[in-house]
Design a protein around this motif. Sequence first.
Motif, PDB file in Angstrom:
ATOM      1  N   ASP A  10       0.856  -1.180   0.000  1.00 56.55           N
ATOM      2  CA  ASP A  10       0.000   0.000   0.000  1.00 56.55           C
ATOM      3  C   ASP A  10       0.894   1.233   0.000  1.00 56.55           C
ATOM      4  N   LEU A  11       1.485   1.498  -1.159  1.00 62.31           N
ATOM      5  CA  LEU A  11       2.506   2.538  -1.254  1.00 62.31           C
ATOM      6  C   LEU A  11       1.972   3.915  -1.613  1.00 62.31           C
ATOM      7  N   GLY A  12       0.659   4.053  -1.658  1.00 61.63           N
ATOM      8  CA  GLY A  12       0.089   5.324  -2.081  1.00 61.63           C
ATOM      9  C   GLY A  12       0.656   6.508  -1.332  1.00 61.63           C
ATOM     10  N   ALA A  13       0.707   6.427   0.003  1.00 64.35           N
ATOM     11  CA  ALA A  13       1.179   7.547   0.810  1.00 64.35           C
ATOM     12  C   ALA A  13       2.690   7.734   0.690  1.00 64.35           C
ATOM     13  N   ALA A  14       3.410   6.636   0.477  1.00 64.35           N
ATOM     14  CA  ALA A  14       4.872   6.729   0.424  1.00 64.35           C
ATOM     15  C   ALA A  14       5.382   7.280  -0.897  1.00 64.35           C
ATOM     16  N   LEU A  15       4.653   6.995  -1.973  1.00 61.97           N
ATOM     17  CA  LEU A  15       5.128   7.415  -3.296  1.00 61.97           C
ATOM     18  C   LEU A  15       4.661   8.830  -3.619  1.00 61.97           C
TER      19      LEU A  15
END
Length: 200
Positions: free
Chosen positions: A173-178
């Motif tokens: 769930d990389l939405g916030a990290a990317l």
Amino acid sequence: MTTLKQLLDASRSRLTPVYGGSEASWLLRIIMEHIKGWNQVELLMRADKEVSDFTVTRVNEVIDRLLVYEPIQYIFGDTYWHGMTLKVSPAVLIPRPETEELVDIITKDNPQPDLKVLDVCTGSGCIAVALAKFMNFPEVTAIDISDRAIAVAKENAALQKVKVDFQTADALDLGAALTAKYDIIISNPPYVMDKEKSAM
């Protein structure tokens, strides 16, 4: 009292049935280097000299742990990898030699400066730290879902005197990290067999 040769011979005879002769000798070199700071030449020179009861006890404690298959890197808390001594703990996997090749390929194929790099599932931070150290002024971000892993990775970056932006994030769930665009995204996550999943 016990001589160094007697200690090493007894230790080798305990380790060999489990690890084989060559690996037993390699393990003993690492044990003596960590416990006494002695290299192979010093071990030969001191062979007939007496060792303290404390040294005998400490060596036997390490061997007891090895005989129940605890990795020597976890016992001493470090490993030598890609020319660097890195901290490791059971919170992270021990960096593997083939991962060095991955770092070498990336470094060789990307000589330009100031590239933005993202390391996903960083674990010990070995890849992120190596790229920060050996690439040409990269901007390296590294993520892992484990706070304990991130703590080890931060320690490795500090030991190697490199700057890496470590973040706790879920690789699934990389939405916030990317939040940025990256020139290189790398991941070398743990290999988990189907039959192992239920026990993890």
